[in-house]
Write a protein that holds these residues in place. Structure first.
Motif, PDB file in Angstrom:
ATOM      1  N   VAL A  86      55.648  39.344  31.108  1.00  0.00           N
ATOM      2  CA  VAL A  86      54.672  39.009  32.146  1.00  0.00           C
ATOM      3  C   VAL A  86      53.375  39.773  31.879  1.00  0.00           C
ATOM      4  CG1 VAL A  86      54.163  39.032  34.620  1.00  0.00           C
ATOM      5  CG2 VAL A  86      56.507  38.588  33.832  1.00  0.00           C
ATOM      6  N   ALA A  87      52.274  39.030  31.854  1.00  0.00           N
ATOM      7  CA  ALA A  87      50.960  39.616  31.609  1.00  0.00           C
ATOM      8  C   ALA A  87      50.080  39.592  32.849  1.00  0.00           C
ATOM      9  CB  ALA A  87      50.257  38.868  30.474  1.00  0.00           C
ATOM     10  N   LEU A  88      50.402  38.725  33.830  1.00  0.00           N
ATOM     11  CA  LEU A  88      49.540  38.553  34.995  1.00  0.00           C
ATOM     12  C   LEU A  88      50.328  37.939  36.137  1.00  0.00           C
ATOM     13  CD1 LEU A  88      46.554  38.571  36.118  1.00  0.00           C
ATOM     14  CD2 LEU A  88      46.375  36.230  35.250  1.00  0.00           C
ATOM     15  N   VAL A  89      50.006  38.373  37.361  1.00  0.00           N
ATOM     16  CA  VAL A  89      50.542  37.754  38.570  1.00  0.00           C
ATOM     17  C   VAL A  89      49.383  37.069  39.281  1.00  0.00           C
ATOM     18  CG1 VAL A  89      51.674  38.136  40.796  1.00  0.00           C
ATOM     19  CG2 VAL A  89      52.336  39.524  38.805  1.00  0.00           C
ATOM     20  N   LEU A  90      49.561  35.794  39.588  1.00  0.00           N
ATOM     21  CA  LEU A  90      48.596  35.071  40.415  1.00  0.00           C
ATOM     22  C   LEU A  90      49.239  34.826  41.767  1.00  0.00           C
ATOM     23  CD1 LEU A  90      47.128  32.382  37.979  1.00  0.00           C
ATOM     24  CD2 LEU A  90      46.153  34.599  38.620  1.00  0.00           C
ATOM     25  N   ASP A  91      48.617  35.342  42.811  1.00  0.00           N
ATOM     26  CA  ASP A  91      49.096  35.169  44.178  1.00  0.00           C
ATOM     27  C   ASP A  91      48.280  34.049  44.812  1.00  0.00           C
ATOM     28  OD1 ASP A  91      50.130  35.414  46.728  1.00  0.00           O
ATOM     29  OD2 ASP A  91      48.939  37.186  47.222  1.00  0.00           O
ATOM     30  N   LEU A  92      48.864  32.858  44.892  1.00  0.00           N
ATOM     31  CA  LEU A  92      48.144  31.718  45.449  1.00  0.00           C
ATOM     32  C   LEU A  92      47.980  31.900  46.950  1.00  0.00           C
ATOM     33  CD1 LEU A  92      49.684  28.641  43.588  1.00  0.00           C
ATOM     34  CD2 LEU A  92      47.940  30.246  42.831  1.00  0.00           C
ATOM     35  N   THR A  93      46.726  31.901  47.411  1.00  0.00           N
ATOM     36  CA  THR A  93      46.434  32.111  48.822  1.00  0.00           C
ATOM     37  C   THR A  93      45.071  31.520  49.158  1.00  0.00           C
ATOM     38  OG1 THR A  93      46.084  33.753  50.566  1.00  0.00           O
ATOM     39  CG2 THR A  93      45.558  34.446  48.318  1.00  0.00           C
ATOM     40  N   HIS A  94      44.988  30.967  50.362  1.00  0.00           N
ATOM     41  CA  HIS A  94      43.706  30.438  50.824  1.00  0.00           C
ATOM     42  C   HIS A  94      42.764  31.545  51.284  1.00  0.00           C
ATOM     43  CE1 HIS A  94      46.095  26.644  51.047  1.00  0.00           C
ATOM     44  NE2 HIS A  94      45.035  26.260  50.379  1.00  0.00           N
ATOM     45  N   SER A  95      43.228  32.778  51.294  1.00  0.00           N
ATOM     46  CA  SER A  95      42.349  33.899  51.659  1.00  0.00           C
ATOM     47  C   SER A  95      41.854  34.651  50.429  1.00  0.00           C
ATOM     48  CB  SER A  95      43.073  34.849  52.622  1.00  0.00           C
ATOM     49  OG  SER A  95      44.198  35.416  52.001  1.00  0.00           O
ATOM     50  N   ALA A  96      41.956  34.052  49.256  1.00  0.00           N
ATOM     51  CA  ALA A  96      41.484  34.701  48.025  1.00  0.00           C
ATOM     52  C   ALA A  96      39.970  34.896  48.104  1.00  0.00           C
ATOM     53  CB  ALA A  96      41.838  33.850  46.809  1.00  0.00           C
ATOM     54  N   PRO A  97      39.493  36.063  47.661  1.00  0.00           N
ATOM     55  CA  PRO A  97      38.044  36.281  47.668  1.00  0.00           C
ATOM     56  C   PRO A  97      37.356  35.400  46.626  1.00  0.00           C
ATOM     57  CG  PRO A  97      39.145  38.086  46.547  1.00  0.00           C
ATOM     58  CD  PRO A  97      40.226  37.202  47.106  1.00  0.00           C
ATOM     59  N   ARG A  98      36.092  35.125  46.874  1.00  0.00           N
ATOM     60  CA  ARG A  98      35.344  34.283  45.947  1.00  0.00           C
ATOM     61  C   ARG A  98      35.081  34.988  44.620  1.00  0.00           C
ATOM     62  NH1 ARG A  98      30.112  30.570  47.226  1.00  0.00           N
ATOM     63  NH2 ARG A  98      29.757  29.941  45.076  1.00  0.00           N
ATOM     64  N   HIS A  99      34.803  36.285  44.671  1.00  0.00           N
ATOM     65  CA  HIS A  99      34.499  37.067  43.471  1.00  0.00           C
ATOM     66  C   HIS A  99      35.388  38.304  43.427  1.00  0.00           C
ATOM     67  CE1 HIS A  99      30.863  34.733  42.782  1.00  0.00           C
ATOM     68  NE2 HIS A  99      30.540  34.921  44.054  1.00  0.00           N
ATOM     69  N   VAL A 100      35.780  38.715  42.232  1.00  0.00           N
ATOM     70  CA  VAL A 100      36.478  39.986  42.033  1.00  0.00           C
ATOM     71  C   VAL A 100      35.878  40.674  40.817  1.00  0.00           C
ATOM     72  CG1 VAL A 100      38.664  39.224  43.047  1.00  0.00           C
ATOM     73  CG2 VAL A 100      38.332  39.024  40.592  1.00  0.00           C
ATOM     74  N   GLU A 101      35.861  41.989  40.857  1.00  0.00           N
ATOM     75  CA  GLU A 101      35.376  42.739  39.695  1.00  0.00           C
ATOM     76  C   GLU A 101      36.517  43.113  38.764  1.00  0.00           C
ATOM     77  OE1 GLU A 101      32.579  45.822  40.480  1.00  0.00           O
ATOM     78  OE2 GLU A 101      31.662  44.681  42.111  1.00  0.00           O
ATOM     79  N   ARG A 108      56.298  44.964  40.100  1.00  0.00           N
ATOM     80  CA  ARG A 108      57.403  44.022  40.068  1.00  0.00           C
ATOM     81  C   ARG A 108      58.477  44.641  39.187  1.00  0.00           C
ATOM     82  NH1 ARG A 108      55.492  42.496  43.896  1.00  0.00           N
ATOM     83  NH2 ARG A 108      54.515  40.508  44.394  1.00  0.00           N
ATOM     84  N   ALA A 109      59.678  44.828  39.780  1.00  0.00           N
ATOM     85  CA  ALA A 109      60.822  45.414  39.069  1.00  0.00           C
ATOM     86  C   ALA A 109      60.447  46.731  38.391  1.00  0.00           C
ATOM     87  CB  ALA A 109      61.405  44.415  38.074  1.00  0.00           C
ATOM     88  N   GLY A 110      59.615  47.529  39.066  1.00  0.00           N
ATOM     89  CA  GLY A 110      59.260  48.846  38.565  1.00  0.00           C
ATOM     90  C   GLY A 110      58.176  48.872  37.514  1.00  0.00           C
ATOM     91  N   VAL A 111      57.521  47.737  37.262  1.00  0.00           N
ATOM     92  CA  VAL A 111      56.466  47.663  36.249  1.00  0.00           C
ATOM     93  C   VAL A 111      55.156  47.291  36.939  1.00  0.00           C
ATOM     94  CG1 VAL A 111      55.679  46.476  34.165  1.00  0.00           C
ATOM     95  CG2 VAL A 111      58.108  46.983  34.463  1.00  0.00           C
ATOM     96  N   ALA A 112      54.088  48.024  36.616  1.00  0.00           N
ATOM     97  CA  ALA A 112      52.765  47.730  37.164  1.00  0.00           C
ATOM     98  C   ALA A 112      52.155  46.554  36.413  1.00  0.00           C
ATOM     99  CB  ALA A 112      51.860  48.956  37.046  1.00  0.00           C
ATOM    100  N   LEU A 113      51.664  45.574  37.165  1.00  0.00           N
ATOM    101  CA  LEU A 113      51.084  44.364  36.582  1.00  0.00           C
ATOM    102  C   LEU A 113      49.745  44.059  37.242  1.00  0.00           C
ATOM    103  CD1 LEU A 113      54.290  42.156  36.838  1.00  0.00           C
ATOM    104  CD2 LEU A 113      53.329  43.089  34.725  1.00  0.00           C
ATOM    105  N   PRO A 114      48.801  43.499  36.485  1.00  0.00           N
ATOM    106  CA  PRO A 114      47.570  43.040  37.115  1.00  0.00           C
ATOM    107  C   PRO A 114      47.870  41.827  38.000  1.00  0.00           C
ATOM    108  CG  PRO A 114      47.587  42.468  34.780  1.00  0.00           C
ATOM    109  CD  PRO A 114      48.815  43.278  35.039  1.00  0.00           C
ATOM    110  N   CYS A 115      47.199  41.790  39.160  1.00  0.00           N
ATOM    111  CA  CYS A 115      47.440  40.717  40.125  1.00  0.00           C
ATOM    112  C   CYS A 115      46.113  40.254  40.707  1.00  0.00           C
ATOM    113  CB  CYS A 115      48.359  41.222  41.235  1.00  0.00           C
ATOM    114  SG  CYS A 115      48.680  40.006  42.535  1.00  0.00           S
ATOM    115  N   LEU A 116      45.953  38.944  40.778  1.00  0.00           N
ATOM    116  CA  LEU A 116      44.768  38.355  41.392  1.00  0.00           C
ATOM    117  C   LEU A 116      45.172  37.438  42.530  1.00  0.00           C
ATOM    118  CD1 LEU A 116      42.750  37.207  38.250  1.00  0.00           C
ATOM    119  CD2 LEU A 116      42.168  39.087  39.782  1.00  0.00           C
ATOM    120  N   ALA A 117      44.489  37.582  43.675  1.00  0.00           N
ATOM    121  CA  ALA A 117      44.588  36.560  44.712  1.00  0.00           C
ATOM    122  C   ALA A 117      43.859  35.345  44.147  1.00  0.00           C
ATOM    123  CB  ALA A 117      43.942  37.052  46.001  1.00  0.00           C
TER     124      ALA A 117
END
Length: 140
Positions: A86-101, A108-117
């Motif tokens: 796993v390289a990325l988690v995408l959290d599908l949500t209608h409250s996702a911000p328009r921009h992220v830096e 997840r299962a003890g491993v830190a992963l990048p995640c984007l709303a």
């Protein structure tokens, strides 16, 4: 480490998996299908196994649904599936911000992963997901 079941849909692009999470009906499978149409491989639909291996989190097809994807209005279809880190988690949500830096970090299962709303309702969601993987995903 023992594999654990995780409620998500997952595809892999060039050997790197995107874990697609979100509430039921938000479009996880639709995004996966669009990515598969663009060359991604199915890992699992609506449930995968996660296992830590050498500090990486691997996603694998769940044995109960291996090779199956539920396509709305068509039913259960079969397709080839693979496992991948796993390289990325995408959290599908209608409250996702328009921009992220930068991506947030999620465990997840003890491993830190990048995640984007991730806003799910877009005709170019698959292209946006590929860009998110290239910009924010863990290297292979």
């Amino acid at each position: 480490m023992t594999a654990t079941t995780h409620q998500a849909t997952c595809v892999a692009i060039d050997g790197r998996a995107i874990l697609i999470e979100g509430e039921p009906g938000i479009g996880k499978t639709s995004l996966a299908l669009a990515l598969i149409d663009r060359g991604a491989s199915l890992v699992g639909d609506d449930g995968v196994l996660l296992e830590q291996r050498d500090g990486r989190l691997w996603a694998m097809p769940h044995p109960n649904t291996r090779g199956l994807i539920e396509v709305r209005n068509l039913g259960l279809l079969t397709m080839p599936c693979i496992e991948a880190p796993v390289a990325l988690v995408l959290d599908l949500t209608h409250s996702a911000p328009r921009h992220v830096e930068s991506a947030n970090t999620i465990q997840r299962a003890g491993v830190a992963l990048p995640c984007l709303a991730f806003w799910p309702d877009s005709p170019v969601a698959a292209i946006r997901a590929e860009l998110a993987l290239s910009l924010h995903g863990l290297a292979s």
